[in-house]
Design a protein around this motif. Structure first.
Motif, PDB file in Angstrom:
ATOM      1  N   PHE A   6       1.588   0.525   2.996  1.00 19.67           N
ATOM      2  CA  PHE A   6       2.911   0.618   3.756  1.00 19.67           C
ATOM      3  C   PHE A   6       2.886   0.071   5.081  1.00 19.67           C
ATOM      4  O   PHE A   6       2.149   0.340   5.907  1.00 19.67           O
ATOM      5  CB  PHE A   6       3.173   2.290   4.145  1.00 19.67           C
ATOM      6  CG  PHE A   6       4.547   2.565   4.476  1.00 19.67           C
ATOM      7  CD1 PHE A   6       5.775   2.493   3.956  1.00 19.67           C
ATOM      8  CD2 PHE A   6       4.576   2.944   5.974  1.00 19.67           C
ATOM      9  CE1 PHE A   6       6.904   2.557   4.681  1.00 19.67           C
ATOM     10  CE2 PHE A   6       5.700   3.087   6.670  1.00 19.67           C
ATOM     11  CZ  PHE A   6       6.950   3.126   6.092  1.00 19.67           C
ATOM     12  N   GLY A  58      13.430   4.274  -1.945  1.00 20.67           N
ATOM     13  CA  GLY A  58      11.938   4.147  -1.944  1.00 20.67           C
ATOM     14  C   GLY A  58      11.146   3.555  -2.889  1.00 20.67           C
ATOM     15  O   GLY A  58      10.238   3.902  -3.590  1.00 20.67           O
ATOM     16  N   ASP A 100       9.182  -0.852  -0.300  1.00 28.65           N
ATOM     17  CA  ASP A 100       9.109  -0.093   0.572  1.00 28.65           C
ATOM     18  C   ASP A 100       7.328   0.325   0.630  1.00 28.65           C
ATOM     19  O   ASP A 100       6.881   0.365   1.695  1.00 28.65           O
ATOM     20  CB  ASP A 100       9.527   1.275   0.366  1.00 28.65           C
ATOM     21  CG  ASP A 100      11.146   1.058   0.638  1.00 28.65           C
ATOM     22  OD1 ASP A 100      11.745   0.960   1.858  1.00 28.65           O
ATOM     23  OD2 ASP A 100      11.847   1.029  -0.328  1.00 28.65           O
ATOM     24  N   LEU A 101       6.710   0.395  -0.551  1.00 35.79           N
ATOM     25  CA  LEU A 101       5.362   0.309  -0.650  1.00 35.79           C
ATOM     26  C   LEU A 101       4.964  -0.639  -1.685  1.00 35.79           C
ATOM     27  O   LEU A 101       5.646  -0.880  -2.753  1.00 35.79           O
ATOM     28  CB  LEU A 101       4.981   1.729  -0.929  1.00 35.79           C
ATOM     29  CG  LEU A 101       5.102   2.780   0.145  1.00 35.79           C
ATOM     30  CD1 LEU A 101       6.158   3.806  -0.240  1.00 35.79           C
ATOM     31  CD2 LEU A 101       4.060   3.777   0.433  1.00 35.79           C
ATOM     32  N   GLN A 143       7.368   6.787  10.124  1.00 39.51           N
ATOM     33  CA  GLN A 143       8.139   6.070   9.388  1.00 39.51           C
ATOM     34  C   GLN A 143       8.003   6.388   7.887  1.00 39.51           C
ATOM     35  O   GLN A 143       9.267   6.759   7.166  1.00 39.51           O
ATOM     36  CB  GLN A 143       8.138   4.623   9.485  1.00 39.51           C
ATOM     37  CG  GLN A 143       8.667   4.194  10.997  1.00 39.51           C
ATOM     38  CD  GLN A 143       8.403   2.612  11.399  1.00 39.51           C
ATOM     39  OE1 GLN A 143       7.268   2.162  10.715  1.00 39.51           O
ATOM     40  NE2 GLN A 143       9.276   1.968  11.981  1.00 39.51           N
ATOM     41  N   LEU A 144       6.740   6.508   7.370  1.00 40.28           N
ATOM     42  CA  LEU A 144       6.541   6.949   6.054  1.00 40.28           C
ATOM     43  C   LEU A 144       6.856   8.196   5.795  1.00 40.28           C
ATOM     44  O   LEU A 144       7.649   8.708   4.844  1.00 40.28           O
ATOM     45  CB  LEU A 144       5.094   6.817   5.698  1.00 40.28           C
ATOM     46  CG  LEU A 144       4.741   7.125   4.201  1.00 40.28           C
ATOM     47  CD1 LEU A 144       5.647   6.506   3.096  1.00 40.28           C
ATOM     48  CD2 LEU A 144       3.113   7.037   3.987  1.00 40.28           C
ATOM     49  N   SER A 196      12.641  10.605  -3.477  1.00 40.95           N
ATOM     50  CA  SER A 196      12.313   9.891  -2.036  1.00 40.95           C
ATOM     51  C   SER A 196      11.520   8.573  -2.475  1.00 40.95           C
ATOM     52  O   SER A 196      11.772   7.580  -1.856  1.00 40.95           O
ATOM     53  CB  SER A 196      11.418  10.632  -1.104  1.00 40.95           C
ATOM     54  OG  SER A 196      11.732  11.946  -0.635  1.00 40.95           O
ATOM     55  N   LEU A 197      10.969   8.719  -3.548  1.00 38.31           N
ATOM     56  CA  LEU A 197      10.039   7.422  -4.122  1.00 38.31           C
ATOM     57  C   LEU A 197      10.299   7.173  -5.550  1.00 38.31           C
ATOM     58  O   LEU A 197      10.507   8.038  -6.342  1.00 38.31           O
ATOM     59  CB  LEU A 197       8.568   7.623  -3.618  1.00 38.31           C
ATOM     60  CG  LEU A 197       8.135   7.898  -2.360  1.00 38.31           C
ATOM     61  CD1 LEU A 197       6.759   8.077  -2.281  1.00 38.31           C
ATOM     62  CD2 LEU A 197       8.188   6.762  -1.530  1.00 38.31           C
ATOM     63  N   LYS A 238      16.626  -4.998  -3.748  1.00 38.60           N
ATOM     64  CA  LYS A 238      16.193  -4.113  -3.139  1.00 38.60           C
ATOM     65  C   LYS A 238      14.761  -4.803  -2.560  1.00 38.60           C
ATOM     66  O   LYS A 238      14.105  -5.193  -3.155  1.00 38.60           O
ATOM     67  CB  LYS A 238      15.926  -2.923  -3.770  1.00 38.60           C
ATOM     68  CG  LYS A 238      14.878  -1.706  -3.347  1.00 38.60           C
ATOM     69  CD  LYS A 238      15.733  -0.908  -2.650  1.00 38.60           C
ATOM     70  CE  LYS A 238      15.068   0.346  -1.840  1.00 38.60           C
ATOM     71  NZ  LYS A 238      15.554   1.091  -1.038  1.00 38.60           N
ATOM     72  N   THR A 239      14.686  -4.281  -0.996  1.00 36.49           N
ATOM     73  CA  THR A 239      13.225  -4.578  -0.631  1.00 36.49           C
ATOM     74  C   THR A 239      12.391  -3.515  -1.069  1.00 36.49           C
ATOM     75  O   THR A 239      12.640  -2.384  -1.351  1.00 36.49           O
ATOM     76  CB  THR A 239      13.389  -4.757   1.015  1.00 36.49           C
ATOM     77  OG1 THR A 239      13.749  -3.159   1.418  1.00 36.49           O
ATOM     78  CG2 THR A 239      14.418  -5.454   1.523  1.00 36.49           C
ATOM     79  N   LEU A 298      10.683   8.503   5.322  1.00 32.19           N
ATOM     80  CA  LEU A 298      11.201   8.155   3.981  1.00 32.19           C
ATOM     81  C   LEU A 298      10.735   9.146   2.868  1.00 32.19           C
ATOM     82  O   LEU A 298      11.532   9.084   1.987  1.00 32.19           O
ATOM     83  CB  LEU A 298      10.058   6.630   3.646  1.00 32.19           C
ATOM     84  CG  LEU A 298      10.219   6.082   2.309  1.00 32.19           C
ATOM     85  CD1 LEU A 298      11.696   5.628   1.979  1.00 32.19           C
ATOM     86  CD2 LEU A 298       9.109   5.002   2.000  1.00 32.19           C
ATOM     87  N   TRP A 343       5.197  -8.556  -1.886  1.00 29.00           N
ATOM     88  CA  TRP A 343       5.966  -7.881  -1.148  1.00 29.00           C
ATOM     89  C   TRP A 343       7.638  -8.435  -1.067  1.00 29.00           C
ATOM     90  O   TRP A 343       8.527  -7.737  -0.719  1.00 29.00           O
ATOM     91  CB  TRP A 343       5.783  -8.031   0.471  1.00 29.00           C
ATOM     92  CG  TRP A 343       4.809  -6.984   0.724  1.00 29.00           C
ATOM     93  CD1 TRP A 343       3.451  -7.364   1.036  1.00 29.00           C
ATOM     94  CD2 TRP A 343       4.785  -5.818   0.889  1.00 29.00           C
ATOM     95  NE1 TRP A 343       2.584  -6.311   1.520  1.00 29.00           N
ATOM     96  CE2 TRP A 343       3.576  -5.236   1.371  1.00 29.00           C
ATOM     97  CE3 TRP A 343       5.785  -4.658   1.023  1.00 29.00           C
ATOM     98  CZ2 TRP A 343       3.178  -4.062   1.686  1.00 29.00           C
ATOM     99  CZ3 TRP A 343       5.550  -3.418   1.210  1.00 29.00           C
ATOM    100  CH2 TRP A 343       4.168  -2.999   1.469  1.00 29.00           C
TER     101      TRP A 343
END
Length: 279
Positions: A191, A137, A171-172, A197-198, A115-116, A168-169, A201, A162
């Motif tokens: 976040f 993520g 996410d955190l 929403q988290l 996921s991350l 890739k954007t 994710l 950020w």
């Protein structure tokens, strides 16, 4: 909105009070589980359970290394993770992007999903700035100076920290390694979204499947058979209606609802006038 969480491991010791972390307004915790094919973080089980007990979203991370077998690392990690979201720590000594994907695939082969992905910009540049567009993520780290409360140190949602990279954007954002939380200096993450929403994710959003999985195999089988029985009673065998209830003008057997409507002389959408239904 922006929500905050912390990142901890054995380096912070075993006594970070997650109840106090939650009281201070943090909503998630990332904690170390394993590293390589042999290191197990002794603080993980207690931190995982305390996070759950205090309503904090939790992910456990594996520090990926390129000097040992990827499959062995996935085995070790998943054997100790338990009920938490999956996170990969990909940085110094983790190898190239091919090692990252080999680990992701090894986890998938064992029925789980990453996921991350903690991939700091500096390490991405060190390994040749590969494409990250499919990375799940992305967590990036750029640290502000000083120490203090996380909210005071946070550089803001419009900070250049950020800015995405590798296609890739972000996410955190891990924006400090010196936030003072529950009396400890820890890494803090932001976040820019809601808790739900988290949760999505992390892959921990409530689902119907999750409710069913709480049933035993016997209970699921019993529930399924009863649903089929109810459906057959309403729609008839194979959904084709019940011959003994009569037929409509098209010669189709009536369902239970059709037959009741006929008795009440209430027209059913798509059906001929009840007075024309043959018995």
């Amino acid at each position: 909105m922006t929500i905050f969480g912390i990142d901890i491991s054995n380096n912070n010791g075993p006594d970070v009070d997650l109840a106090e972390v939650a009281r201070e307004g943090f909503q998630f915790v990332f904690a170390k589980v394993t590293e390589g094919d042999g290191f197990i973080d002794y603080t993980w089980p207690a931190y995982r359970d305390a996070a759950h007990a205090n309503g904090l979203l939790v992910a456990g991370y594996h520090y990926l290394r390129d000097d040992c077998d990827v499959d062995a690392q996935a085995e070790l990690y998943l054997a100790h993770l338990g009920d938490a979201a999956i996170m990969v720590d990909f940085e110094a000594d983790s190898g190239g992007i091919e090692t990252f994907w080999a680990f992701v695939n090894a986890v998938r082969a064992r029925g789980r999903a990453v996921s991350l992905s903690y991939i700091p910009r500096w390490y991405w540049q060190r390994i040749g700035s590969p494409d990250l567009s499919r990375v799940p993520g992305l967590i990036q780290s750029s640290y502000v100076s000083g120490s203090g409360s996380a909210s005071a140190l946070y550089p803001g949602d419009d900070s250049r920290f950020w800015d995405g990279f590798g296609g890739k954007t972000i996410d955190l954002l891990q924006f400090t390694d010196a936030a003072v939380v529950a009396g400890h200096r820890v890494d803090a993450n932001a976040f820019t979204g809601t808790l739900d929403q988290l949760r999505a994710l992390l892959g921990t959003a409530p689902t119907t499947q999750g409710v069913l999985m709480a049933l035993t195999d016997e209970q699921q089988t019993d529930l399924y058979s009863k649903v089929l029985e109810i459906w057959a009673q309403l729609r008839g065998p194979d959904g084709q209606g019940w011959p003994q209830l009569g037929r409509n003008a098209q010669g189709e057997s009536l369902t239970l609802v059709d037959a009741v409507a006929h008795l009440l002389e209430v027209p059913v959408a798509g059906q001929a006038d009840p007075g024309k239904v043959a018995s």
